[in-house]
Design a protein around this motif. Sequence first.
Motif, PDB file in Angstrom:
ATOM      1  N   LEU A 159       0.831  -1.203   0.000  1.00 42.80           N
ATOM      2  CA  LEU A 159       0.000   0.000   0.000  1.00 42.80           C
ATOM      3  C   LEU A 159       0.871   1.260   0.000  1.00 42.80           C
ATOM      4  N   LEU A 160       1.865   1.300   0.889  1.00 44.45           N
ATOM      5  CA  LEU A 160       2.741   2.473   0.946  1.00 44.45           C
ATOM      6  C   LEU A 160       3.579   2.618  -0.327  1.00 44.45           C
ATOM      7  N   ALA A 161       3.909   1.507  -0.962  1.00 36.87           N
ATOM      8  CA  ALA A 161       4.633   1.584  -2.236  1.00 36.87           C
ATOM      9  C   ALA A 161       3.777   2.273  -3.290  1.00 36.87           C
ATOM     10  N   TRP A 162       2.488   1.961  -3.341  1.00 36.82           N
ATOM     11  CA  TRP A 162       1.614   2.624  -4.313  1.00 36.82           C
ATOM     12  C   TRP A 162       1.395   4.085  -3.933  1.00 36.82           C
ATOM     13  N   VAL A 163       1.373   4.395  -2.654  1.00 34.04           N
ATOM     14  CA  VAL A 163       1.307   5.801  -2.214  1.00 34.04           C
ATOM     15  C   VAL A 163       2.580   6.522  -2.669  1.00 34.04           C
ATOM     16  N   LEU A 164       3.724   5.848  -2.542  1.00 35.92           N
ATOM     17  CA  LEU A 164       4.982   6.419  -3.029  1.00 35.92           C
ATOM     18  C   LEU A 164       4.894   6.683  -4.530  1.00 35.92           C
ATOM     19  N   LEU A 165       4.340   5.757  -5.292  1.00 43.30           N
ATOM     20  CA  LEU A 165       4.198   5.963  -6.735  1.00 43.30           C
ATOM     21  C   LEU A 165       3.318   7.182  -7.023  1.00 43.30           C
ATOM     22  N   ALA A 166       2.241   7.349  -6.251  1.00 42.54           N
ATOM     23  CA  ALA A 166       1.380   8.522  -6.423  1.00 42.54           C
ATOM     24  C   ALA A 166       2.147   9.807  -6.095  1.00 42.54           C
ATOM     25  N   ALA A 167       2.971   9.775  -5.047  1.00 45.92           N
ATOM     26  CA  ALA A 167       3.775  10.951  -4.690  1.00 45.92           C
ATOM     27  C   ALA A 167       4.798  11.254  -5.787  1.00 45.92           C
ATOM     28  N   ILE A 168       5.377  10.211  -6.370  1.00 43.57           N
ATOM     29  CA  ILE A 168       6.322  10.405  -7.479  1.00 43.57           C
ATOM     30  C   ILE A 168       5.599  11.017  -8.675  1.00 43.57           C
ATOM     31  N   ALA A 169       4.394  10.544  -8.955  1.00 41.49           N
ATOM     32  CA  ALA A 169       3.606  11.112 -10.059  1.00 41.49           C
ATOM     33  C   ALA A 169       3.328  12.591  -9.801  1.00 41.49           C
ATOM     34  N   GLY A 170       3.012  12.939  -8.559  1.00 40.30           N
ATOM     35  CA  GLY A 170       2.808  14.341  -8.202  1.00 40.30           C
ATOM     36  C   GLY A 170       4.078  15.154  -8.377  1.00 40.30           C
ATOM     37  N   HIS A 171       5.200  14.560  -8.010  1.00 43.49           N
ATOM     38  CA  HIS A 171       6.508  15.215  -8.175  1.00 43.49           C
ATOM     39  C   HIS A 171       6.774  15.487  -9.655  1.00 43.49           C
ATOM     40  N   ILE A 172       6.544  14.494 -10.493  1.00 39.86           N
ATOM     41  CA  ILE A 172       6.760  14.651 -11.933  1.00 39.86           C
ATOM     42  C   ILE A 172       5.803  15.705 -12.506  1.00 39.86           C
ATOM     43  N   LEU A 173       4.560  15.689 -12.052  1.00 40.32           N
ATOM     44  CA  LEU A 173       3.590  16.686 -12.494  1.00 40.32           C
ATOM     45  C   LEU A 173       4.075  18.097 -12.167  1.00 40.32           C
ATOM     46  N   MET A 174       4.603  18.279 -10.961  1.00 39.27           N
ATOM     47  CA  MET A 174       5.086  19.608 -10.574  1.00 39.27           C
ATOM     48  C   MET A 174       6.339  20.002 -11.361  1.00 39.27           C
ATOM     49  N   VAL A 175       7.166  19.035 -11.723  1.00 41.03           N
ATOM     50  CA  VAL A 175       8.311  19.333 -12.593  1.00 41.03           C
ATOM     51  C   VAL A 175       7.802  19.885 -13.922  1.00 41.03           C
ATOM     52  N   LEU A 176       6.783  19.249 -14.468  1.00 33.90           N
ATOM     53  CA  LEU A 176       6.211  19.703 -15.739  1.00 33.90           C
ATOM     54  C   LEU A 176       5.577  21.088 -15.599  1.00 33.90           C
ATOM     55  N   VAL A 177       4.908  21.335 -14.481  1.00 35.85           N
ATOM     56  CA  VAL A 177       4.326  22.661 -14.230  1.00 35.85           C
ATOM     57  C   VAL A 177       5.432  23.712 -14.174  1.00 35.85           C
ATOM     58  N   HIS A 178       6.498  23.424 -13.421  1.00 30.22           N
ATOM     59  CA  HIS A 178       7.624  24.368 -13.345  1.00 30.22           C
ATOM     60  C   HIS A 178       8.215  24.622 -14.726  1.00 30.22           C
ATOM     61  N   ARG A 179       8.355  23.573 -15.514  1.00 28.06           N
ATOM     62  CA  ARG A 179       9.038  23.683 -16.804  1.00 28.06           C
ATOM     63  C   ARG A 179       8.191  24.358 -17.861  1.00 28.06           C
ATOM     64  N   PHE A 180       6.919  23.944 -17.993  1.00 25.11           N
ATOM     65  CA  PHE A 180       6.137  24.386 -19.136  1.00 25.11           C
ATOM     66  C   PHE A 180       5.083  25.447 -18.831  1.00 25.11           C
ATOM     67  N   ILE A 181       4.670  25.584 -17.581  1.00 29.47           N
ATOM     68  CA  ILE A 181       3.651  26.588 -17.250  1.00 29.47           C
ATOM     69  C   ILE A 181       4.296  27.793 -16.568  1.00 29.47           C
ATOM     70  N   TRP A 182       5.009  27.548 -15.467  1.00 29.22           N
ATOM     71  CA  TRP A 182       5.620  28.659 -14.743  1.00 29.22           C
ATOM     72  C   TRP A 182       6.917  29.119 -15.394  1.00 29.22           C
ATOM     73  N   LYS A 183       7.599  28.227 -16.106  1.00 30.02           N
ATOM     74  CA  LYS A 183       8.851  28.540 -16.796  1.00 30.02           C
ATOM     75  C   LYS A 183       9.808  29.330 -15.900  1.00 30.02           C
ATOM     76  N   ASP A 184      10.013  28.803 -14.677  1.00 28.40           N
ATOM     77  CA  ASP A 184      10.812  29.535 -13.684  1.00 28.40           C
ATOM     78  C   ASP A 184      12.241  29.032 -13.531  1.00 28.40           C
ATOM     79  N   GLY A 185      12.654  28.077 -14.353  1.00 30.19           N
ATOM     80  CA  GLY A 185      14.035  27.592 -14.300  1.00 30.19           C
ATOM     81  C   GLY A 185      14.330  26.590 -13.202  1.00 30.19           C
ATOM     82  N   THR A 186      13.312  26.183 -12.452  1.00 26.35           N
ATOM     83  CA  THR A 186      13.521  25.241 -11.343  1.00 26.35           C
ATOM     84  C   THR A 186      14.060  23.905 -11.835  1.00 26.35           C
ATOM     85  N   THR A 187      13.601  23.438 -12.976  1.00 27.12           N
ATOM     86  CA  THR A 187      14.024  22.110 -13.455  1.00 27.12           C
ATOM     87  C   THR A 187      15.507  22.062 -13.773  1.00 27.12           C
TER      88      THR A 187
END
Length: 192
Positions: A159-187
């Motif tokens: 169960l916690l492994a799948w929660v970890l996968l969901a957290a990783i998906a959220g992390h990747i989503l935020m990387v994409l937001v930083h890169r393509f929407i906010w374009k703030d150079g964080t990536t």
Amino acid sequence: MFEIRYQRRGRFMTMQLRDDGFRYGVVTRALHWAMALLLAWQFAGMAIKLTVGRAPITAFWVGTHKGIGVILLVLIVLRALWGLYNMKTRPAHGGGFWGLAARGGHLTLYLLMLIVPALALLRQYGSGKPLDVFGVRLINGGWAEAPWMTAPANAVHGLLAWVLLAAIAGHILMVLVHRFIWKDGTTRRMIG
């Protein structure tokens, strides 16, 4: 002091080992991407197991699960220690709601990456069975099962492994937001 100089196409370049206030150093990035690849391997293996069932590919992939898990546990401990060592020189998460969310998200990722394999290792030890990691015996085994050690992982490891996968998906989503929407150079801090 914490840089390596090398020559590339006739120009001298520097490779920064430690983090600074603007970007992550090569050690942090190497640990991050090594763990990302190993976690992808783990989750791909479990996805194959769930979709294909018992098959030769599943046996091979799942056969590496414990060994990769031990390596991930070692890497997360090293990464956490390296992060603590660099704490004062790491790039800031920023302020306000998004900075707090970034700190909380990263803390959640670190805790899950530590807890998930630690529970599995506790279960393995408590099972009384030996543990070989890529031909190296880490636990001899040979004792009676200790249910108090195996029960926690039996209850929540998956169960916690799948929660970890969901957290990783959220992390990747935020990387994409930083890169393509906010374009703030964080990536660029982690990509290099």
